[in-house]
Design a protein around this motif. Structure first.
Motif, short mmCIF file in Angstrom:
data_model
loop_
_atom_site.label_atom_id
_atom_site.label_comp_id
_atom_site.label_asym_id
_atom_site.label_seq_id
_atom_site.Cartn_x
_atom_site.Cartn_y
_atom_site.Cartn_z
N VAL A 1 -8.02 10.02 -4.57
CA VAL A 1 -7.17 8.84 -4.67
C VAL A 1 -6.79 8.32 -3.30
O VAL A 1 -6.82 7.11 -3.05
CB VAL A 1 -5.91 9.17 -5.49
N PHE A 2 -6.48 9.23 -2.39
CA PHE A 2 -6.02 8.80 -1.07
C PHE A 2 -7.15 8.11 -0.32
O PHE A 2 -6.90 7.20 0.48
CB PHE A 2 -5.48 9.98 -0.25
N GLY B 1 8.37 7.09 6.55
CA GLY B 1 9.53 6.61 5.81
C GLY B 1 9.46 6.98 4.34
O GLY B 1 10.47 7.31 3.71
N GLU B 2 8.25 6.94 3.77
CA GLU B 2 8.09 7.34 2.37
C GLU B 2 8.40 8.82 2.20
O GLU B 2 8.99 9.22 1.19
CB GLU B 2 6.65 7.04 1.93
N VAL B 3 8.03 9.63 3.18
CA VAL B 3 8.35 11.06 3.15
C VAL B 3 9.87 11.26 3.13
O VAL B 3 10.40 12.06 2.35
CB VAL B 3 7.73 11.79 4.36
N PHE C 1 0.81 -1.21 0.00
CA PHE C 1 0.00 0.00 0.00
C PHE C 1 0.84 1.26 0.00
O PHE C 1 0.41 2.30 -0.51
CB PHE C 1 -0.96 -0.01 1.20
N VAL C 2 2.03 1.20 0.58
CA VAL C 2 2.85 2.40 0.60
C VAL C 2 3.30 2.75 -0.81
O VAL C 2 3.60 3.92 -1.11
CB VAL C 2 4.05 2.24 1.55
N VAL C 3 3.31 1.77 -1.73
CA VAL C 3 3.59 2.06 -3.14
C VAL C 3 2.52 2.99 -3.69
O VAL C 3 2.81 3.97 -4.39
CB VAL C 3 3.66 0.75 -3.96
N ALA C 4 1.26 2.69 -3.35
CA ALA C 4 0.16 3.54 -3.81
C ALA C 4 0.24 4.92 -3.16
O ALA C 4 -0.03 5.95 -3.80
CB ALA C 4 -1.18 2.88 -3.49
N VAL C 5 0.59 4.97 -1.86
CA VAL C 5 0.74 6.25 -1.18
C VAL C 5 1.82 7.10 -1.84
O VAL C 5 1.66 8.31 -2.06
CB VAL C 5 1.08 6.03 0.32
N ALA C 6 2.94 6.46 -2.19
CA ALA C 6 4.03 7.17 -2.86
C ALA C 6 3.58 7.73 -4.20
O ALA C 6 3.94 8.85 -4.58
CB ALA C 6 5.23 6.24 -3.03
N GLN C 7 2.78 6.94 -4.93
CA GLN C 7 2.27 7.41 -6.22
C GLN C 7 1.36 8.63 -6.04
O GLN C 7 1.44 9.60 -6.80
CB GLN C 7 1.49 6.28 -6.90
N ALA C 8 0.50 8.58 -5.03
CA ALA C 8 -0.41 9.70 -4.78
C ALA C 8 0.37 10.96 -4.41
O ALA C 8 0.06 12.06 -4.90
CB ALA C 8 -1.40 9.34 -3.66
N ALA D 1 -3.07 11.24 5.14
CA ALA D 1 -3.00 12.11 3.96
C ALA D 1 -2.12 13.32 4.23
O ALA D 1 -1.38 13.77 3.35
CB ALA D 1 -4.40 12.55 3.55
N ALA D 2 -2.19 13.86 5.45
CA ALA D 2 -1.37 15.03 5.80
C ALA D 2 0.11 14.67 5.82
O ALA D 2 0.96 15.43 5.32
CB ALA D 2 -1.80 15.58 7.16
#
Length: 407
Positions: free
Chosen positions: A73-74, A227-229, A43-50, A294-295
């Motif tokens: 999307v989120f 971590g994605e941030v 799911f973090v792949v999708a978060v990174a894309q968004a 989302a924030a």
């Protein structure tokens, strides 16, 4: 006799098939499983894309398109993750059938991630809906298994299965709606999605989710998004340094961004775990995390915009870049204030978070004076000061504990 053999050899039972019965919500030492962690990584792949799409739209001065697409999307990402998380907390049997259906949901999550750019840019949700169908079919199969094998959970299992199927049919119908009715359809379906758990949980026996497990799962996903941030911001800074070399502005942005990530982590994990004492509180707490997740992801996009502005490769004003960082941070602080008040845990004076939110928004107005880097560092210092004030107040007055009925 069969039950005795399974009890004597739990590994063999996990490998093949176990009766899907509700797990004990008071189970000691309940922790996230490796399968759940793998699920989160998909799911973090999708978060990174968004977040990447939000960064692109803000940089190109398409703020309205970017924000609306990001919010839509989120929601699909967060809602699919949340549905699995709560189901797993109540009915994780970890047998072959459960694992295969979970892996199918992961495949749907990756399809969903592939559809994020089209959805965020042109509001084309075709690919996302396909991924969503794959995930929802697997989840319906899980709930039907509950309805068949767990007498106590049968009513809730049937309601969840029916509710999910009806709403999923609505998502498919929405693809055929002309513009702008597709927007209206999206809003209606969002409300319908949010109502399904309320209908399923509040009409009869609620599912036996584990409060400590749920709290841990949300905490782990928060760490993954943070971590994605870090990864996205570092990649942007690294690319810029290789092209333009070291600059004072870049060092200030890097320092401010690091302080922000560390401070947000500390604020989220300050104090005891949330006291999810009733289904109502638990649902409100879980729903509020849409805004929180989302924030956090949007803050990463904002830091990337700040980097682009600092090297003059963005088409927006410097103040827009600093607000792209300040607004998500302020949203994070406000949501954390509300969550702590809701669960009566963690902070002696949650209103300090409100003060911190106001300060970071005001600092963004100082961009013409301090520059992008100076403001980002100042916002990071203000967030750290907010954390420090909260720690001092909590140490002085004592950490609030949940009321007796919540323990």
């Amino acid at each position: 006799m069969t039950r005795d053999r399974r009890s004597a050899n739990p590994t063999r039972a996990r490998r093949w098939l176990r009766t899907m019965r509700a797990r004990d919500p008071r189970e000691a030492h309940r922790a996230a499983t490796p399968l759940e962690l793998l699920f989160d990584l998909c799911f973090v792949v999708a978060v990174a894309q968004a977040a990447a799409q939000l960064h692109h739209h803000v940089t190109e001065a398409h703020l309205g398109v970017g924000l609306l697409g990001y919010a839509m999307v989120f929601f699909t990402i967060w809602w699919a993750w949340m549905n699995f998380t709560w189901f797993a907390s109540a009915y994780d049997t970890d047998d072959v059938a459960y694992r295969l259906l979970t892996l199918l949901q992961m495949a749907g999550a990756l399809v969903l991630a592939a559809g994020v750019p089209a959805a965020a840019t042109s509001y084309d949700f075709t690919v996302i809906t396909i991924g969503y169908v794959v995930m929802r079919v697997a989840l319906v199969a899980q709930w039907l298994r509950v309805a068949r094998q767990d007498a106590t959970g049968r009513p809730a299992g049937i309601r969840y299965a029916v509710g999910i199927m009806v709403v999923q049919a609505g998502w498919l119908v929405r693809l055929a709606l002309p513009h702008p009715w597709d927007y209206t359809g999206f809003a209606v379906l969002v409300v319908a999605e949010l109502l399904v758990p309320m209908w399923a949980e509040f009409r009869g026996t609620a599912t036996s989710w584990h409060p400590g497990h749920i709290s841990e799962r949300y905490g782990l996903f928060t760490i993954i998004v943070l971590g994605e941030v870090i990864f996205a911001s570092l990649a942007s800074i690294q690319s810029t340094l290789s092209e333009h070399g070291v600059s004072g502005q870049m060092l200030l942005i890097a320092a401010g961004g690091l302080i922000l990530v560390l401070t947000m982590w500390w604020i989220y994990f300050m104090g005891p775990d949330a006291a999810l004492s009733t289904p109502r509180i638990a649902l409100l707490w879980g729903y509020a995390h849409y805004l929180l997740f989302a924030a956090v992801a949007a803050l990463g996009a904002g830091l990337q915009v700040a980097v682009d502005v600092a090297v003059h490769r963005a088409h927006v004003a410097a103040t827009t870049a600093t607000f792209a960082v300040a607004v998500p941070l302020a949203g994070f602080l406000l949501v954390m204030c509300w969550l702590r008040r809701l669960t009566h845990t963690g902070l002696a004076h949650p209103s300090l978070m409100v003060t911190g939110a106001v300060i970071v928004l005001v600092l963004a107005l100082a961009t013409p004076v301090l520059g992008v880097g100076g403001v980002i560092l100042s916002i990071g210092i203000a967030a750290a000061a907010t954390l420090t004030a909260a720690l001092v107040a909590t140490h002085r007055d004592g950490v609030p504990h949940p009321p007796p009925e919540a323990r």
